[in-house]
Design a protein around this motif. Sequence first.
Motif, PDB file in Angstrom:
ATOM      1  N   TRP A 216     109.214 -38.534   9.037  1.00 27.11           N
ATOM      2  CA  TRP A 216     108.537 -37.664   8.068  1.00 27.11           C
ATOM      3  C   TRP A 216     108.380 -38.341   6.709  1.00 27.11           C
ATOM      4  CZ3 TRP A 216     105.580 -33.906   9.311  1.00 27.11           C
ATOM      5  CH2 TRP A 216     105.096 -33.046   8.322  1.00 27.11           C
ATOM      6  N   LYS A 217     109.292 -39.236   6.373  1.00 25.11           N
ATOM      7  CA  LYS A 217     109.182 -39.997   5.125  1.00 25.11           C
ATOM      8  C   LYS A 217     107.867 -40.771   5.111  1.00 25.11           C
ATOM      9  CE  LYS A 217     110.671 -41.745   1.226  1.00 25.11           C
ATOM     10  NZ  LYS A 217     110.802 -40.908   0.012  1.00 25.11           N
ATOM     11  N   THR A 218     107.501 -41.329   6.262  1.00 22.60           N
ATOM     12  CA  THR A 218     106.230 -42.056   6.381  1.00 22.60           C
ATOM     13  C   THR A 218     105.054 -41.094   6.408  1.00 22.60           C
ATOM     14  OG1 THR A 218     107.320 -43.837   7.617  1.00 22.60           O
ATOM     15  CG2 THR A 218     104.923 -43.681   7.816  1.00 22.60           C
ATOM     16  N   GLU A 220     104.741 -38.194   4.988  1.00 25.96           N
ATOM     17  CA  GLU A 220     104.475 -37.645   3.662  1.00 25.96           C
ATOM     18  C   GLU A 220     103.624 -38.565   2.789  1.00 25.96           C
ATOM     19  OE1 GLU A 220     108.020 -36.495   1.622  1.00 25.96           O
ATOM     20  OE2 GLU A 220     108.094 -34.530   2.580  1.00 25.96           O
ATOM     21  N   LYS A 221     103.669 -39.856   3.071  1.00 28.56           N
ATOM     22  CA  LYS A 221     102.909 -40.812   2.258  1.00 28.56           C
ATOM     23  C   LYS A 221     101.408 -40.736   2.516  1.00 28.56           C
ATOM     24  CE  LYS A 221     106.724 -44.137   2.055  1.00 28.56           C
ATOM     25  NZ  LYS A 221     107.208 -45.478   2.504  1.00 28.56           N
ATOM     26  N   SER A 222     101.043 -40.223   3.716  1.00 31.96           N
ATOM     27  CA  SER A 222      99.621 -40.224   4.065  1.00 31.96           C
ATOM     28  C   SER A 222      99.047 -38.851   4.383  1.00 31.96           C
ATOM     29  CB  SER A 222      99.385 -41.147   5.267  1.00 31.96           C
ATOM     30  OG  SER A 222     100.184 -40.757   6.367  1.00 31.96           O
ATOM     31  N   TYR A 223      99.905 -37.830   4.463  1.00 30.49           N
ATOM     32  CA  TYR A 223      99.405 -36.517   4.853  1.00 30.49           C
ATOM     33  C   TYR A 223     100.249 -35.428   4.212  1.00 30.49           C
ATOM     34  CZ  TYR A 223      97.562 -32.819   7.877  1.00 30.49           C
ATOM     35  OH  TYR A 223      96.959 -31.678   8.353  1.00 30.49           O
ATOM     36  N   ASP A 224      99.598 -34.436   3.626  1.00 27.91           N
ATOM     37  CA  ASP A 224     100.293 -33.359   2.931  1.00 27.91           C
ATOM     38  C   ASP A 224     100.508 -32.195   3.893  1.00 27.91           C
ATOM     39  OD1 ASP A 224     101.453 -31.808   1.007  1.00 27.91           O
ATOM     40  OD2 ASP A 224      99.554 -31.108   0.157  1.00 27.91           O
ATOM     41  N   ALA A 225     101.684 -32.124   4.472  1.00 29.14           N
ATOM     42  CA  ALA A 225     102.011 -31.064   5.422  1.00 29.14           C
ATOM     43  C   ALA A 225     103.463 -30.660   5.229  1.00 29.14           C
ATOM     44  CB  ALA A 225     101.772 -31.530   6.853  1.00 29.14           C
ATOM     45  N   GLU A 226     103.831 -29.555   5.849  1.00 30.10           N
ATOM     46  CA  GLU A 226     105.199 -29.064   5.772  1.00 30.10           C
ATOM     47  C   GLU A 226     105.900 -29.285   7.110  1.00 30.10           C
ATOM     48  OE1 GLU A 226     107.704 -24.929   4.815  1.00 30.10           O
ATOM     49  OE2 GLU A 226     105.529 -24.865   5.098  1.00 30.10           O
ATOM     50  N   LEU A 227     107.182 -29.635   7.060  1.00 27.71           N
ATOM     51  CA  LEU A 227     108.012 -29.768   8.255  1.00 27.71           C
ATOM     52  C   LEU A 227     109.088 -28.692   8.214  1.00 27.71           C
ATOM     53  CD1 LEU A 227     109.128 -31.226  10.791  1.00 27.71           C
ATOM     54  CD2 LEU A 227     110.452 -32.689   9.237  1.00 27.71           C
ATOM     55  N   ILE A 228     109.171 -27.887   9.272  1.00 26.84           N
ATOM     56  CA  ILE A 228     110.226 -26.883   9.398  1.00 26.84           C
ATOM     57  C   ILE A 228     111.037 -27.176  10.652  1.00 26.84           C
ATOM     58  CG2 ILE A 228     110.787 -24.453   9.748  1.00 26.84           C
ATOM     59  CD1 ILE A 228     108.372 -23.700   8.134  1.00 26.84           C
ATOM     60  N   ILE A 229     112.346 -27.360  10.460  1.00 22.74           N
ATOM     61  CA  ILE A 229     113.299 -27.528  11.564  1.00 22.74           C
ATOM     62  C   ILE A 229     114.097 -26.238  11.645  1.00 22.74           C
ATOM     63  CG2 ILE A 229     115.351 -28.774  12.333  1.00 22.74           C
ATOM     64  CD1 ILE A 229     114.213 -31.264  10.900  1.00 22.74           C
ATOM     65  N   ALA A 230     114.085 -25.583  12.807  1.00 23.99           N
ATOM     66  CA  ALA A 230     114.716 -24.268  12.904  1.00 23.99           C
ATOM     67  C   ALA A 230     115.437 -24.085  14.232  1.00 23.99           C
ATOM     68  CB  ALA A 230     113.664 -23.169  12.736  1.00 23.99           C
ATOM     69  N   GLY A 231     116.552 -23.342  14.175  1.00 24.33           N
ATOM     70  CA  GLY A 231     117.280 -23.030  15.400  1.00 24.33           C
ATOM     71  C   GLY A 231     118.770 -22.848  15.153  1.00 24.33           C
ATOM     72  N   ARG A 232     119.503 -22.562  16.225  1.00 26.17           N
ATOM     73  CA  ARG A 232     120.965 -22.443  16.119  1.00 26.17           C
ATOM     74  C   ARG A 232     121.540 -23.806  15.780  1.00 26.17           C
ATOM     75  NH1 ARG A 232     120.319 -19.136  20.920  1.00 26.17           N
ATOM     76  NH2 ARG A 232     120.770 -16.953  20.450  1.00 26.17           N
ATOM     77  N   LYS A 328     103.155 -42.367  13.083  1.00 22.21           N
ATOM     78  CA  LYS A 328     101.709 -42.582  13.252  1.00 22.21           C
ATOM     79  C   LYS A 328     101.101 -41.537  14.185  1.00 22.21           C
ATOM     80  CE  LYS A 328     101.437 -47.583  12.391  1.00 22.21           C
ATOM     81  NZ  LYS A 328     101.182 -48.918  13.004  1.00 22.21           N
ATOM     82  N   THR A 329     101.838 -41.185  15.236  1.00 25.46           N
ATOM     83  CA  THR A 329     101.328 -40.205  16.206  1.00 25.46           C
ATOM     84  C   THR A 329     101.236 -38.821  15.578  1.00 25.46           C
ATOM     85  OG1 THR A 329     102.322 -41.490  18.004  1.00 25.46           O
ATOM     86  CG2 THR A 329     101.646 -39.239  18.511  1.00 25.46           C
TER      87      THR A 329
END
Length: 370
Positions: A216-218, A220-232, A328-329
Amino acid sequence: MRILWLNWRDIKHPLAGGAEVYTHEVAKRLAARGHEIILVTSRPKGLPPREEIDGYTVIRRGGKYTVYLEARRLYHQLKKEGWRPDVVIDEINTVPFLTPKYVKEPIVALIHQLCKDCWKYAVHPLAQPLGWWLEQRLHKPYIQAAKRGNLKVITVSPSTAQDLYDLGYPPYAVAIVPNGLDWELYKDCNSQKRDLVTYVGRITPYKRLEDLLKAWKTVEKSYDAELIIAGRADPRYLARLTKLAKRLDLSRVNIKANITQQEKKALLAEAKLLVYTSVREGWGQTILEAAACKTPSVVYNVPGLRDAVKHMETGVIVKPGNIEELAKTIVLVMTEEELGKRLGEMAYLYAQTFSWDFTAKLFLKEINTS
């Protein structure tokens, strides 16, 4: 039939996962068909010793480790009281109930996955070889019983089936009964997609979520999106991930320790992409649920995940541990609108071939011939 089902957790256990969902969805459908089911499981704090859930009986005894001894005692107790099972289902989550040592009735071993290389994430690295050696040893009485024709194995994916063949199980004793999908919950899974990537599942070391954060560090450099990690979440692992996210100075990452089924559904519906970086899975239930929401997945090429995703049809499979390729993917699927939409539509069509009703029907067929 009278079915005695042994599993270390039930659907109401605080740490219930995909295996418990499978057990619950199948058991309640078999109960609805008139079969009598007693599920023996451990008793976490706050849950009653006995409970009726959707037509089947849950008896809770013992803890994480003592449940195996308690299940043996209860098996003999039930028989003394006149309740004799027609079949015993031994659901193996790394540690088995060793039913071939004492059960006289037909046995079905339900095995979602082997721990195998997960051991290095569960114990100290120096203890990993011992863990895998012990796991193999514990399967020996099951393999011997299967070769004698006294035991049938049900598993959920071709990858786990192959692991079982490699361990010594005869192919004729192994049947694949795949996971299903709760279409009552996901039938209206239609939300406006937004620039969101998510992981939904147990937050525990063998999920390798560090890889996702590093990728995600990479991203963020090329695309403005949010990452949500969720669960027990495993508290210690959750703290480690939170610390890593701060160290990497990630600006749009949100980690949610606990979510409801409706929150899970909303996340999968709104996300443009689901990402899974596990060491291995039995199958990949959340991948199927995401597909029902027209959300494709990017996953590592590992057992279970490679079964749940069709490469470049319903998602993308990448090399495990290749952070650069993973990043990249993610960017590719998120930015190439037509690609993302096509993968999502194909994932949805693929999801429609799964249902818990079909799973239960196939499961019943297999235990009837055990």
